[in-house]
Design a protein around this motif. Structure first.
Motif, PDB file in Angstrom:
ATOM      1  N   PRO A 167       0.799  -1.227   0.000  1.00  0.00           N
ATOM      2  CA  PRO A 167       0.000   0.000   0.000  1.00  0.00           C
ATOM      3  C   PRO A 167       0.832   1.279   0.000  1.00  0.00           C
ATOM      4  O   PRO A 167       0.406   2.288  -0.556  1.00  0.00           O
ATOM      5  N   LYS A 168       2.019   1.274   0.602  1.00  0.00           N
ATOM      6  CA  LYS A 168       2.839   2.486   0.619  1.00  0.00           C
ATOM      7  C   LYS A 168       3.321   2.850  -0.782  1.00  0.00           C
ATOM      8  O   LYS A 168       3.266   4.020  -1.182  1.00  0.00           O
ATOM      9  N   THR A 169       3.798   1.853  -1.506  1.00  0.00           N
ATOM     10  CA  THR A 169       4.236   2.113  -2.881  1.00  0.00           C
ATOM     11  C   THR A 169       3.068   2.555  -3.745  1.00  0.00           C
ATOM     12  O   THR A 169       3.195   3.477  -4.568  1.00  0.00           O
ATOM     13  N   LEU A 170       1.917   1.921  -3.570  1.00  0.00           N
ATOM     14  CA  LEU A 170       0.756   2.261  -4.381  1.00  0.00           C
ATOM     15  C   LEU A 170       0.232   3.658  -4.053  1.00  0.00           C
ATOM     16  O   LEU A 170      -0.204   4.389  -4.947  1.00  0.00           O
ATOM     17  N   GLN A 171       0.282   4.038  -2.783  1.00  0.00           N
ATOM     18  CA  GLN A 171      -0.136   5.396  -2.436  1.00  0.00           C
ATOM     19  C   GLN A 171       0.819   6.413  -3.034  1.00  0.00           C
ATOM     20  O   GLN A 171       0.391   7.445  -3.559  1.00  0.00           O
ATOM     21  N   MET A 172       2.127   6.132  -2.982  1.00  0.00           N
ATOM     22  CA  MET A 172       3.093   7.015  -3.627  1.00  0.00           C
ATOM     23  C   MET A 172       2.810   7.123  -5.124  1.00  0.00           C
ATOM     24  O   MET A 172       2.862   8.210  -5.707  1.00  0.00           O
ATOM     25  N   ALA A 173       2.494   5.997  -5.755  1.00  0.00           N
ATOM     26  CA  ALA A 173       2.179   6.004  -7.181  1.00  0.00           C
ATOM     27  C   ALA A 173       0.978   6.888  -7.470  1.00  0.00           C
ATOM     28  O   ALA A 173       0.937   7.596  -8.487  1.00  0.00           O
ATOM     29  N   GLY A 174      -0.006   6.856  -6.586  1.00  0.00           N
ATOM     30  CA  GLY A 174      -1.162   7.721  -6.759  1.00  0.00           C
ATOM     31  C   GLY A 174      -0.812   9.194  -6.613  1.00  0.00           C
ATOM     32  O   GLY A 174      -1.421  10.050  -7.261  1.00  0.00           O
ATOM     33  N   GLU A 175       0.166   9.481  -5.796  1.00  0.00           N
ATOM     34  CA  GLU A 175       0.578  10.878  -5.586  1.00  0.00           C
ATOM     35  C   GLU A 175       1.345  11.432  -6.772  1.00  0.00           C
ATOM     36  O   GLU A 175       1.140  12.586  -7.162  1.00  0.00           O
ATOM     37  N   ILE A 176       2.258  10.648  -7.361  1.00  0.00           N
ATOM     38  CA  ILE A 176       3.185  11.210  -8.353  1.00  0.00           C
ATOM     39  C   ILE A 176       3.120  10.537  -9.716  1.00  0.00           C
ATOM     40  O   ILE A 176       3.759  11.011 -10.658  1.00  0.00           O
ATOM     41  N   GLY A 177       2.369   9.441  -9.851  1.00  0.00           N
ATOM     42  CA  GLY A 177       2.367   8.702 -11.103  1.00  0.00           C
ATOM     43  C   GLY A 177       1.213   9.058 -12.021  1.00  0.00           C
ATOM     44  O   GLY A 177       0.207   9.632 -11.603  1.00  0.00           O
ATOM     45  N   ASP A 178       1.371   8.673 -13.275  1.00  0.00           N
ATOM     46  CA  ASP A 178       0.297   8.793 -14.263  1.00  0.00           C
ATOM     47  C   ASP A 178      -0.465   7.475 -14.416  1.00  0.00           C
ATOM     48  O   ASP A 178      -1.626   7.474 -14.812  1.00  0.00           O
ATOM     49  N   PHE A 179       0.226   6.370 -14.129  1.00  0.00           N
ATOM     50  CA  PHE A 179      -0.433   5.071 -14.198  1.00  0.00           C
ATOM     51  C   PHE A 179       0.202   4.129 -13.193  1.00  0.00           C
ATOM     52  O   PHE A 179       1.304   4.360 -12.694  1.00  0.00           O
ATOM     53  N   VAL A 180      -0.535   3.071 -12.874  1.00  0.00           N
ATOM     54  CA  VAL A 180      -0.095   2.081 -11.904  1.00  0.00           C
ATOM     55  C   VAL A 180      -0.405   0.693 -12.457  1.00  0.00           C
ATOM     56  O   VAL A 180      -1.472   0.471 -13.034  1.00  0.00           O
ATOM     57  N   VAL A 181       0.536  -0.214 -12.281  1.00  0.00           N
ATOM     58  CA  VAL A 181       0.318  -1.613 -12.633  1.00  0.00           C
ATOM     59  C   VAL A 181       0.351  -2.413 -11.340  1.00  0.00           C
ATOM     60  O   VAL A 181       1.351  -2.409 -10.620  1.00  0.00           O
ATOM     61  N   LEU A 182      -0.753  -3.064 -11.022  1.00  0.00           N
ATOM     62  CA  LEU A 182      -0.824  -3.899  -9.828  1.00  0.00           C
ATOM     63  C   LEU A 182      -0.077  -5.206 -10.086  1.00  0.00           C
ATOM     64  O   LEU A 182       0.502  -5.396 -11.143  1.00  0.00           O
ATOM     65  N   HIS A 183      -0.108  -6.099  -9.128  1.00  0.00           N
ATOM     66  CA  HIS A 183       0.679  -7.319  -9.273  1.00  0.00           C
ATOM     67  C   HIS A 183      -0.193  -8.498  -9.661  1.00  0.00           C
ATOM     68  O   HIS A 183      -1.388  -8.526  -9.389  1.00  0.00           O
ATOM     69  N   THR A 184       0.443  -9.484 -10.279  1.00  0.00           N
ATOM     70  CA  THR A 184      -0.243 -10.731 -10.596  1.00  0.00           C
ATOM     71  C   THR A 184      -0.575 -11.488  -9.310  1.00  0.00           C
ATOM     72  O   THR A 184       0.101 -11.328  -8.302  1.00  0.00           O
ATOM     73  N   PHE A 185      -1.603 -12.301  -9.376  1.00  0.00           N
ATOM     74  CA  PHE A 185      -2.064 -13.108  -8.240  1.00  0.00           C
ATOM     75  C   PHE A 185      -2.509 -12.236  -7.068  1.00  0.00           C
ATOM     76  O   PHE A 185      -2.128 -12.461  -5.919  1.00  0.00           O
ATOM     77  N   PHE A 186      -3.320 -11.226  -7.387  1.00  0.00           N
ATOM     78  CA  PHE A 186      -4.011 -10.444  -6.369  1.00  0.00           C
ATOM     79  C   PHE A 186      -5.432 -10.990  -6.217  1.00  0.00           C
ATOM     80  O   PHE A 186      -6.130 -11.188  -7.206  1.00  0.00           O
ATOM     81  N   SER A 187      -5.843 -11.194  -4.982  1.00  0.00           N
ATOM     82  CA  SER A 187      -7.233 -11.546  -4.714  1.00  0.00           C
ATOM     83  C   SER A 187      -8.123 -10.340  -4.999  1.00  0.00           C
ATOM     84  O   SER A 187      -7.629  -9.207  -5.157  1.00  0.00           O
ATOM     85  N   ASP A 188      -9.426 -10.558  -5.046  1.00  0.00           N
ATOM     86  CA  ASP A 188     -10.354  -9.444  -5.231  1.00  0.00           C
ATOM     87  C   ASP A 188     -10.155  -8.397  -4.140  1.00  0.00           C
ATOM     88  O   ASP A 188     -10.169  -7.180  -4.414  1.00  0.00           O
ATOM     89  N   GLU A 189      -9.990  -8.864  -2.913  1.00  0.00           N
ATOM     90  CA  GLU A 189      -9.829  -7.935  -1.791  1.00  0.00           C
ATOM     91  C   GLU A 189      -8.541  -7.137  -1.931  1.00  0.00           C
ATOM     92  O   GLU A 189      -8.514  -5.928  -1.654  1.00  0.00           O
ATOM     93  N   ALA A 190      -7.465  -7.786  -2.377  1.00  0.00           N
ATOM     94  CA  ALA A 190      -6.194  -7.082  -2.559  1.00  0.00           C
ATOM     95  C   ALA A 190      -6.296  -6.055  -3.679  1.00  0.00           C
ATOM     96  O   ALA A 190      -5.758  -4.943  -3.574  1.00  0.00           O
ATOM     97  N   THR A 191      -6.985  -6.420  -4.754  1.00  0.00           N
ATOM     98  CA  THR A 191      -7.146  -5.471  -5.862  1.00  0.00           C
ATOM     99  C   THR A 191      -7.949  -4.255  -5.418  1.00  0.00           C
ATOM    100  O   THR A 191      -7.570  -3.105  -5.688  1.00  0.00           O
ATOM    101  N   THR A 192      -9.051  -4.483  -4.721  1.00  0.00           N
ATOM    102  CA  THR A 192      -9.885  -3.375  -4.244  1.00  0.00           C
ATOM    103  C   THR A 192      -9.096  -2.468  -3.299  1.00  0.00           C
ATOM    104  O   THR A 192      -9.150  -1.233  -3.413  1.00  0.00           O
ATOM    105  N   ALA A 193      -8.358  -3.060  -2.371  1.00  0.00           N
ATOM    106  CA  ALA A 193      -7.568  -2.270  -1.429  1.00  0.00           C
ATOM    107  C   ALA A 193      -6.467  -1.500  -2.148  1.00  0.00           C
ATOM    108  O   ALA A 193      -6.148  -0.353  -1.776  1.00  0.00           O
ATOM    109  N   SER A 194      -5.900  -2.090  -3.187  1.00  0.00           N
ATOM    110  CA  SER A 194      -4.841  -1.423  -3.944  1.00  0.00           C
ATOM    111  C   SER A 194      -5.383  -0.226  -4.713  1.00  0.00           C
ATOM    112  O   SER A 194      -4.748   0.834  -4.769  1.00  0.00           O
ATOM    113  N   VAL A 195      -6.542  -0.405  -5.318  1.00  0.00           N
ATOM    114  CA  VAL A 195      -7.186   0.711  -6.011  1.00  0.00           C
ATOM    115  C   VAL A 195      -7.445   1.850  -5.028  1.00  0.00           C
ATOM    116  O   VAL A 195      -7.192   3.035  -5.332  1.00  0.00           O
ATOM    117  N   GLU A 196      -7.917   1.510  -3.856  1.00  0.00           N
ATOM    118  CA  GLU A 196      -8.177   2.538  -2.838  1.00  0.00           C
ATOM    119  C   GLU A 196      -6.895   3.241  -2.423  1.00  0.00           C
ATOM    120  O   GLU A 196      -6.889   4.457  -2.190  1.00  0.00           O
TER     121      GLU A 196
END
Length: 360
Positions: A167-196
């Protein structure tokens, strides 16, 4: 045929890698109407800048993204030049994605570990260089350089993105990035939390939370692949990811750490030298397959073409804007793409061929 800009694939996914498959894969991807090709760099025959250039010269419509390379392997002026060159060659179809990599690997080969501060600093330097600024006596987290400059005569620059797990890397990506690529083998809950987490980072930076394009990555393993291939791309690939950053992937998915401890200390898990997906025997893969909980392996698109397509479409319900079908070639996923096209979901926001941009 309408181009499916919301769908992408990873090139050269078999190991040992044969870089030459890049060309027939790209031809087939454009024939299918896929939107983008992503490049996962390994220190073999998969150097990201070379593969990017090859794709630029062999495609006309396909978006191209490094997903990902690492900032610590190149001087910032070299990285800036790669981005500008690709931006010019593709007429704006290129996006530059970065990742942290594995800290232990950087230490072993003598490169600095990638911290959040270093990634923020490097991203800022790139954007300043692409804007034509000459940077004197930079001394920051990313490094120390007497002079940095970059002349490209371009009106625009590639979008910058990040591949993240925690979540720390993903939050940083939301702050300064234009796009984000999540990781393979994420559960639905992990994907939802990552988007958040991405949206939370964007809001923290005063940006529109929906301004960062988010890609889910789905291991896509149709039933018609040979049994060994299916094992290698499912349990083999997951095992390889766990070799690099098992603790954070297990934590992100909410998996049982006790189960992970039993797996990683087992003889079967430790008998293969190097990446398990590339080097394990079929016997080892079968042993591992029996050890892994089914819900760990269920975070992949498996079954018939229609079932795989449904799994891909489901990702949009979790809040992502795009999906990378990972681990199979465009030829292998062609039936999945056609099944998806037949029941294409209504997208909440239109996306561009460039993997880091929206269409509006």
């Amino acid at each position: 045929m309408e181009q499916l800009n919301e769908l992408g694939y990873y090139c050269v996914t078999r190991h040992p890698a044969d870089a030459r498959v890049l060309f027939p894969e790209a031809r087939k991807a454009e024939e299918l109407g896929l939107g983008a090709v992503h490049i996962g760099e390994r220190f073999t025959v998969k150097e990201a800048a070379v593969l990017s250039g090859a794709l630029a010269g062999h495609t006309t419509n396909l978006g191209i993204a490094t997903a990902a390379t690492n900032q610590n392997t190149r001087h910032p002026m070299i990285t800036a030049a790669i981005g500008s060159t690709m931006h010019a060659l593709t007429e704006g179809r290129f996006a530059l994605g970065f990742a942290r990599g594995v800290a232990a690997h950087w230490e072993i080969i003598g490169l600095p570990t990638l911290t959040e501060a270093r990634m923020r600093d490097f991203t800022d330097l790139l954007r300043r260089l692409w804007a034509g600024e000459r940077i004197w006596n930079h001394d920051g987290p990313a490094g120390k350089w007497p002079l940095l400059y970059h002349d490209n005569n371009l009106e625009d620059a590639p979008p910058i993105g990040f591949v993240g797990v925690g979540p720390k890397t993903l939050q940083m990506a939301g702050e300064i990035g234009d796009f984000v690529v999540l990781h393979t083998f994420f559960s639905d809950e992990a994907t939802t939390a990552s988007v958040e987490a991405v949206r939370r980072g964007a809001a923290k930076a005063g940006r529109d939370p929906d301004s960062v394009r988010i890609w889910a990555v789905v291991a896509t393993i149709p039933d018609d692949l040979p049994d060994e291939d299916r094992l290698r791309r499912r349990v083999g690939r997951l095992s390889s990811y766990l070799q690099g950053y098992g603790d954070i992937l297990v934590k992100t998915n909410g998996w049982d750490p006790g189960v992970w401890e039993r797996i990683r200390t087992s003889e079967a898990y430790n008998r293969t030298e190097g990446a398990i997906d590339a080097n394990a025997t079929i016997e080892t893969l079968e042993e591992l397959d029996a050890m892994f909980p089914e819900d760990w392996l269920a975070s992949a698109a498996t079954g018939t073409a229609a079932e795989c397509a449904d799994f891909v479409s489901h990702q949009f319900d979790l809040g992502v804007h795009s999906v990378i079908m990972h681990g199979a070639t465009p030829d292998e996923i062609a039936p999945v793409v056609e099944a998806y096209r037949d029941n294409r979901p209504v997208l909440k926001r239109a996306v561009a061929a460039n993997p880091g941009r929206f269409a509006d």
